[in-house]
Scaffold this motif. Structure first.
Motif, PDB file in Angstrom:
ATOM      1  N   PRO A 196       0.839  -1.206   0.000  1.00 59.88           N
ATOM      2  CA  PRO A 196       0.000   0.000   0.000  1.00 59.88           C
ATOM      3  C   PRO A 196       0.873   1.254   0.000  1.00 59.88           C
ATOM      4  O   PRO A 196       1.929   1.298   0.635  1.00 59.88           O
ATOM      5  CB  PRO A 196      -0.804  -0.126   1.291  1.00 59.88           C
ATOM      6  CG  PRO A 196      -0.711  -1.563   1.681  1.00 59.88           C
ATOM      7  CD  PRO A 196       0.620  -2.047   1.190  1.00 59.88           C
ATOM      8  N   GLN A 197       0.424   2.264  -0.727  1.00 59.90           N
ATOM      9  CA  GLN A 197       1.162   3.514  -0.836  1.00 59.90           C
ATOM     10  C   GLN A 197       0.251   4.671  -0.447  1.00 59.90           C
ATOM     11  O   GLN A 197      -0.974   4.604  -0.591  1.00 59.90           O
ATOM     12  CB  GLN A 197       1.678   3.719  -2.269  1.00 59.90           C
ATOM     13  CG  GLN A 197       2.546   2.596  -2.798  1.00 59.90           C
ATOM     14  CD  GLN A 197       3.874   2.483  -2.098  1.00 59.90           C
ATOM     15  OE1 GLN A 197       4.361   3.469  -1.520  1.00 59.90           O
ATOM     16  NE2 GLN A 197       4.477   1.296  -2.147  1.00 59.90           N
ATOM     17  N   GLN A 198       0.884   5.732   0.036  1.00 58.71           N
ATOM     18  CA  GLN A 198       0.178   6.948   0.394  1.00 58.71           C
ATOM     19  C   GLN A 198       0.874   8.141  -0.254  1.00 58.71           C
ATOM     20  O   GLN A 198       2.082   8.120  -0.478  1.00 58.71           O
ATOM     21  CB  GLN A 198       0.147   7.139   1.919  1.00 58.71           C
ATOM     22  CG  GLN A 198      -0.574   6.042   2.692  1.00 58.71           C
ATOM     23  CD  GLN A 198      -2.075   6.032   2.415  1.00 58.71           C
ATOM     24  OE1 GLN A 198      -2.680   7.079   2.161  1.00 58.71           O
ATOM     25  NE2 GLN A 198      -2.681   4.844   2.469  1.00 58.71           N
ATOM     26  N   GLY A 199       0.111   9.160  -0.580  1.00 57.27           N
ATOM     27  CA  GLY A 199       0.678  10.371  -1.148  1.00 57.27           C
ATOM     28  C   GLY A 199       0.606  10.377  -2.667  1.00 57.27           C
ATOM     29  O   GLY A 199      -0.009   9.500  -3.291  1.00 57.27           O
ATOM     30  N   PHE A 200       1.258  11.354  -3.242  1.00 61.98           N
ATOM     31  CA  PHE A 200       1.230  11.509  -4.694  1.00 61.98           C
ATOM     32  C   PHE A 200       2.270  10.611  -5.344  1.00 61.98           C
ATOM     33  O   PHE A 200       3.414  10.547  -4.896  1.00 61.98           O
ATOM     34  CB  PHE A 200       1.489  12.972  -5.077  1.00 61.98           C
ATOM     35  CG  PHE A 200       0.354  13.893  -4.739  1.00 61.98           C
ATOM     36  CD1 PHE A 200      -0.779  13.937  -5.536  1.00 61.98           C
ATOM     37  CD2 PHE A 200       0.413  14.694  -3.603  1.00 61.98           C
ATOM     38  CE1 PHE A 200      -1.832  14.783  -5.228  1.00 61.98           C
ATOM     39  CE2 PHE A 200      -0.629  15.539  -3.286  1.00 61.98           C
ATOM     40  CZ  PHE A 200      -1.765  15.585  -4.092  1.00 61.98           C
ATOM     41  N   VAL A 201       1.854   9.941  -6.415  1.00 64.58           N
ATOM     42  CA  VAL A 201       2.763   9.074  -7.172  1.00 64.58           C
ATOM     43  C   VAL A 201       2.703   9.484  -8.638  1.00 64.58           C
ATOM     44  O   VAL A 201       1.694  10.024  -9.115  1.00 64.58           O
ATOM     45  CB  VAL A 201       2.387   7.588  -7.009  1.00 64.58           C
ATOM     46  CG1 VAL A 201       2.587   7.132  -5.570  1.00 64.58           C
ATOM     47  CG2 VAL A 201       0.951   7.335  -7.463  1.00 64.58           C
ATOM     48  N   ALA A 202       3.792   9.243  -9.366  1.00 64.74           N
ATOM     49  CA  ALA A 202       3.903   9.630 -10.771  1.00 64.74           C
ATOM     50  C   ALA A 202       4.216   8.407 -11.611  1.00 64.74           C
ATOM     51  O   ALA A 202       5.063   7.585 -11.244  1.00 64.74           O
ATOM     52  CB  ALA A 202       4.984  10.683 -10.958  1.00 64.74           C
ATOM     53  N   CYS A 203       3.540   8.298 -12.742  1.00 60.87           N
ATOM     54  CA  CYS A 203       3.765   7.186 -13.666  1.00 60.87           C
ATOM     55  C   CYS A 203       5.117   7.370 -14.359  1.00 60.87           C
ATOM     56  O   CYS A 203       5.418   8.455 -14.878  1.00 60.87           O
ATOM     57  CB  CYS A 203       2.641   7.116 -14.694  1.00 60.87           C
ATOM     58  SG  CYS A 203       2.907   5.879 -15.991  1.00 60.87           S
ATOM     59  N   LEU A 204       5.914   6.336 -14.379  1.00 57.05           N
ATOM     60  CA  LEU A 204       7.221   6.402 -15.024  1.00 57.05           C
ATOM     61  C   LEU A 204       7.127   6.362 -16.544  1.00 57.05           C
ATOM     62  O   LEU A 204       8.119   6.633 -17.219  1.00 57.05           O
ATOM     63  CB  LEU A 204       8.097   5.243 -14.524  1.00 57.05           C
ATOM     64  CG  LEU A 204       8.538   5.327 -13.063  1.00 57.05           C
ATOM     65  CD1 LEU A 204       9.131   3.998 -12.605  1.00 57.05           C
ATOM     66  CD2 LEU A 204       9.544   6.443 -12.866  1.00 57.05           C
ATOM     67  N   VAL A 209       0.229  12.081 -12.616  1.00 54.55           N
ATOM     68  CA  VAL A 209       0.282  12.077 -11.153  1.00 54.55           C
ATOM     69  C   VAL A 209      -1.108  11.811 -10.603  1.00 54.55           C
ATOM     70  O   VAL A 209      -2.106  12.358 -11.099  1.00 54.55           O
ATOM     71  CB  VAL A 209       0.813  13.423 -10.618  1.00 54.55           C
ATOM     72  CG1 VAL A 209       0.724  13.475  -9.096  1.00 54.55           C
ATOM     73  CG2 VAL A 209       2.262  13.634 -11.063  1.00 54.55           C
ATOM     74  N   GLN A 210      -1.171  10.957  -9.590  1.00 50.06           N
ATOM     75  CA  GLN A 210      -2.416  10.755  -8.867  1.00 50.06           C
ATOM     76  C   GLN A 210      -2.092  10.458  -7.409  1.00 50.06           C
ATOM     77  O   GLN A 210      -0.949  10.129  -7.070  1.00 50.06           O
ATOM     78  CB  GLN A 210      -3.240   9.635  -9.480  1.00 50.06           C
ATOM     79  CG  GLN A 210      -2.630   8.248  -9.382  1.00 50.06           C
ATOM     80  CD  GLN A 210      -3.503   7.204 -10.083  1.00 50.06           C
ATOM     81  OE1 GLN A 210      -3.893   7.377 -11.232  1.00 50.06           O
ATOM     82  NE2 GLN A 210      -3.834   6.150  -9.364  1.00 50.06           N
ATOM     83  N   GLN A 211      -3.105  10.617  -6.569  1.00 44.03           N
ATOM     84  CA  GLN A 211      -2.905  10.399  -5.142  1.00 44.03           C
ATOM     85  C   GLN A 211      -3.237   8.953  -4.807  1.00 44.03           C
ATOM     86  O   GLN A 211      -4.325   8.463  -5.105  1.00 44.03           O
ATOM     87  CB  GLN A 211      -3.770  11.347  -4.324  1.00 44.03           C
ATOM     88  CG  GLN A 211      -3.414  11.349  -2.841  1.00 44.03           C
ATOM     89  CD  GLN A 211      -4.021  12.535  -2.120  1.00 44.03           C
ATOM     90  OE1 GLN A 211      -4.903  13.207  -2.655  1.00 44.03           O
ATOM     91  NE2 GLN A 211      -3.556  12.811  -0.910  1.00 44.03           N
ATOM     92  N   ALA A 212      -2.257   8.296  -4.210  1.00 47.24           N
ATOM     93  CA  ALA A 212      -2.419   6.889  -3.871  1.00 47.24           C
ATOM     94  C   ALA A 212      -3.017   6.746  -2.477  1.00 47.24           C
ATOM     95  O   ALA A 212      -2.711   7.525  -1.562  1.00 47.24           O
ATOM     96  CB  ALA A 212      -1.078   6.170  -3.941  1.00 47.24           C
ATOM     97  N   ALA A 213      -3.856   5.754  -2.314  1.00 46.15           N
ATOM     98  CA  ALA A 213      -4.427   5.421  -1.012  1.00 46.15           C
ATOM     99  C   ALA A 213      -4.643   3.912  -0.983  1.00 46.15           C
ATOM    100  O   ALA A 213      -5.765   3.416  -1.107  1.00 46.15           O
ATOM    101  CB  ALA A 213      -5.731   6.172  -0.771  1.00 46.15           C
TER     102      ALA A 213
END
Length: 242
Positions: A196-204, A209-213
């Motif tokens: 599980p991830q939290q915060g903003f993530v960016a597609c390589l 960018v989207q916010q992960a939850a």
């Protein structure tokens, strides 16, 4: 029918060839005439033709170089023939330059069209292919303009002259995919899709960018490279990540 026998290291042939030594003075004269004539013709092309080379102008330069080179030292090439060829090349360039100004179709055919590479922090691989650029080429051009991460970029256009025009957020840009440091030196860390991830993530693959939850979803671009943490300042360390 074979030609005359070539004697290796024949210094007379290497330095002077078959021409008499006095022909060196003729070469000086020919060079001065062609140089002055070419300088005059280039003045007619305008400053843009000297500062930035489009595909058409590159062809013109190659043609001018070919036409100007031979009469400098080939005695069988008359100067007037070379001067006429140079004048025709420059005249052809001026005619096409006027057509480019008057016709958008001719301009698009001769010089191409701008390509939008980045929109709101997301880059397009299809657009990069049309511009004949790689992702690394794009990131290099962005770094040259002081861009640290794609979230700073509202729009980026690859112009007809080969330059990259970048429109950036005036202040407080959103987090985005880091483009600095260069990935060859310090690649961004790939987030584990099984955790599980939290915060903003960016597609390589595209920079979206989207916010992960929780567990990371697939990106709309369909890429398989995964996600990394989006950041507002990739050079400031983990404490400044978005």
């Amino acid at each position: 029918m074979s030609g005359p026998e070539i004697i290796p290291f024949d210094w007379q042939r290497i330095w002077l060839g078959d021409a008499p030594p006095l022909f060196l003075l003729e070469i000086v004269f020919r060079t001065v005439v062609i140089f002055v004539w070419l300088l005059f013709l280039l003045r007619l092309t305008g400053k843009r033709g000297l500062a930035q080379l489009s595909a058409l102008e590159l062809v013109i330069v190659i043609a001018l170089g070919s036409a100007a080179g031979d009469p400098l030292f080939y005695p069988e090439v008359p100067l007037l023939h070379a001067m006429l060829a140079l004048a025709l090349v420059v005249g052809f360039q001026r005619v096409l330059a006027r057509l480019v100004v008057r016709s958008e179709r001719v301009e698009a055919f001769m010089e191409g069209q701008p390509v939008e590479l980045v929109r709101d922090g997301v880059f397009s691989m299809a657009a990069l292919e049309r511009a004949n650029l790689s992702r690394e080429d794009l990131f290099e051009k962005l770094r040259a303009q002081g861009v640290l991460q794609l979230g700073e970029v509202r729009r980026a256009y690859f112009e007809q002259d080969g330059h990259l025009t970048v429109f950036r957020h005036d202040a407080d840009p959103p987090p985005g995919l880091p483009v600095a440091p260069p990935w060859d030196l310090e690649p961004p860390s790939v987030l584990d899709p099984d955790l599980p991830q939290q915060g903003f993530v960016a597609c390589l693959d595209c920079g979206r960018v989207q916010q992960a939850a929780g567990l990371l979803p697939g990106c709309a671009c369909g890429g398989l490279a995964g996600w990394t943490a989006a950041t507002t300042d990739p050079l400031a360390g983990p404490g400044r990540a978005g």
